[in-house]
Design a protein around this motif. Sequence first.
Motif, PDB file in Angstrom:
ATOM      1  N   ALA A 185       0.833  -1.205   0.000  1.00 36.95           N
ATOM      2  CA  ALA A 185       0.000   0.000   0.000  1.00 36.95           C
ATOM      3  C   ALA A 185       0.874   1.263   0.000  1.00 36.95           C
ATOM      4  N   ALA A 186       2.005   1.219   0.731  1.00 36.90           N
ATOM      5  CA  ALA A 186       2.900   2.373   0.735  1.00 36.90           C
ATOM      6  C   ALA A 186       3.467   2.620  -0.651  1.00 36.90           C
ATOM      7  N   ALA A 187       3.831   1.555  -1.365  1.00 35.44           N
ATOM      8  CA  ALA A 187       4.363   1.704  -2.716  1.00 35.44           C
ATOM      9  C   ALA A 187       3.349   2.375  -3.628  1.00 35.44           C
ATOM     10  N   ALA A 188       2.101   1.956  -3.538  1.00 38.34           N
ATOM     11  CA  ALA A 188       1.058   2.550  -4.378  1.00 38.34           C
ATOM     12  C   ALA A 188       0.848   4.022  -4.035  1.00 38.34           C
ATOM     13  N   GLN A 189       0.854   4.335  -2.735  1.00 40.44           N
ATOM     14  CA  GLN A 189       0.666   5.724  -2.314  1.00 40.44           C
ATOM     15  C   GLN A 189       1.815   6.612  -2.802  1.00 40.44           C
ATOM     16  N   LEU A 247       9.821  -3.520  19.565  1.00 39.41           N
ATOM     17  CA  LEU A 247      10.070  -2.806  18.314  1.00 39.41           C
ATOM     18  C   LEU A 247       9.308  -1.488  18.258  1.00 39.41           C
ATOM     19  N   PHE A 248       8.040  -1.502  18.714  1.00 38.66           N
ATOM     20  CA  PHE A 248       7.275  -0.255  18.776  1.00 38.66           C
ATOM     21  C   PHE A 248       7.957   0.761  19.689  1.00 38.66           C
ATOM     22  N   LEU A 267       6.201   1.841  11.699  1.00 40.74           N
ATOM     23  CA  LEU A 267       5.272   1.308  12.701  1.00 40.74           C
ATOM     24  C   LEU A 267       4.277   0.347  12.051  1.00 40.74           C
ATOM     25  N   THR A 268       3.832   0.698  10.850  1.00 37.41           N
ATOM     26  CA  THR A 268       2.899  -0.170  10.122  1.00 37.41           C
ATOM     27  C   THR A 268       3.563  -1.503   9.782  1.00 37.41           C
ATOM     28  N   ARG A 276      -5.640   2.074   6.514  1.00 36.43           N
ATOM     29  CA  ARG A 276      -5.468   2.380   5.083  1.00 36.43           C
ATOM     30  C   ARG A 276      -4.294   1.606   4.496  1.00 36.43           C
ATOM     31  N   ALA A 277      -3.377   1.208   5.342  1.00 38.80           N
ATOM     32  CA  ALA A 277      -2.244   0.408   4.875  1.00 38.80           C
ATOM     33  C   ALA A 277      -2.636  -1.041   4.616  1.00 38.80           C
TER      34      ALA A 277
END
Length: 464
Positions: A311-315, A351-352, A381-382, A425-426
């Motif tokens: 999703a990040a790549a598309a955004q 990790l968070f 974080l996602t 959204r991710a």
Amino acid sequence: MRGFLRWSSKWWPGTIPLVILWAFAAWTSTGPLESDLAQRTTAALKDTVLDKTKIAVAGRDVTFAADAFSEDGRRSAVASVEAVPGVRLVNDDSRLVPEAKPFTWSAERDVVRVTLGGNAPLPAIKGRLLDAARSSLNGVEVADRMGLARGAPPRFDAAALLLIDQIGKLKDGKITLSDNQVSLSGMARDLGGREAIAAALKNLPEGFSVAANEIKAPPYIFQAYKDPVALTLTLTGYVPDNNVHAALVAAAGRKFFNEKVVDNLKASLGAPSGFFNAVIPALGALSRLSTGTLVVSDREVKLSGDALYEAAAAQIRAALTKDLPRGWQGKQEISVKPAAAPVDATVCQQLFSDLLGKARIRFERGQAVIDPDSAGLLDRLTETAMRCPAANIEIAGHTDADGNEGLNQELSEKRAQAVADYLVRAGLPAERFKATGYGAAQPLASNDTDEGKAQNRRIEFLVR
């Protein structure tokens, strides 16, 4: 009569040795005489302006050949030869150098050499131009293709010397002088070179003008490279001025929370219009990649690298062109890095905490609108949330104690929800997240200082 014949027959054989002696004396004395005349004739011409001068002496007759650069100069040279003591006759084979119409001169640069061509009006000026080219070009080969001709405009040498100074500012190109008109073409060697040449041309001698200036500037390049191994963001290339320089480095520091910014930028003229407004969103897009390279060349932005999830790549692909100023073009080669190995809830929580210990999610002042500078952090974080698909996560919002308690509570809830919405959204399931607002009820530091308040305004991820 018979006695006279007897006397003459005895006398004439005695003249033969005298004739031989006279001929020998004449022969032995002519050579030095001719040599002397040649030397004195050459000396008489030393202050004249001639080319291809030749002196031939036969006895006391001199044949004079040369190329002269004016009729007065030719006549003066012939008169100088005639005035040499001992010269009986001058055979004048001198001529005027041809006149060039138009009178042209050029300097052309390629990757190997600089070639001077066309014509010079005098041998001394030709030599001066060659010396100036060799001196100003720091060891670059200079080839002489210049001829000699009459017809140069007044102050030709001053104009040509100024133009030679400009050829050093070219990567390649040609400068031509035709009578008193200057034409230029090619590529400047450095940014600002085109502007420097244009400024220098304002100092052409009176009567000279620029007919055409087609010098192009080299590409104005800004680059940024994100290295996930060295944890660095390296900035190279050019920026318009020191103010833009400082603003870009500061923006990079906010956007790249996990990388050390290595600043190798230089200020230079020639930036395209909209440079700053193009680079800022492009850096934001780069901050969302795991590894990547950003190249801004003139009005084109190229971004390549690996996004953290699909999703990040598309955004990023969609936003890059949309966020650029009008007249700019965006090109991207965005792939998706392989998914990281799953982790259990305990590791997920760690990790968070590590990520949020390095940076905090920023919002517009007094609002629940996420600051674009936090996009890189939110993507990390996602990605972490994707590595623990079985864990439910509370997203907790906190504020400082300034202002109304009820408004702070509401703001903390909205900010937590804005972060949860980003994760959904991710592509993550909404049911995994619980957005909770705590207002100012759980401070980490004192609200009596700005530093303490900044620590209290935060988002936390709590694995449940």
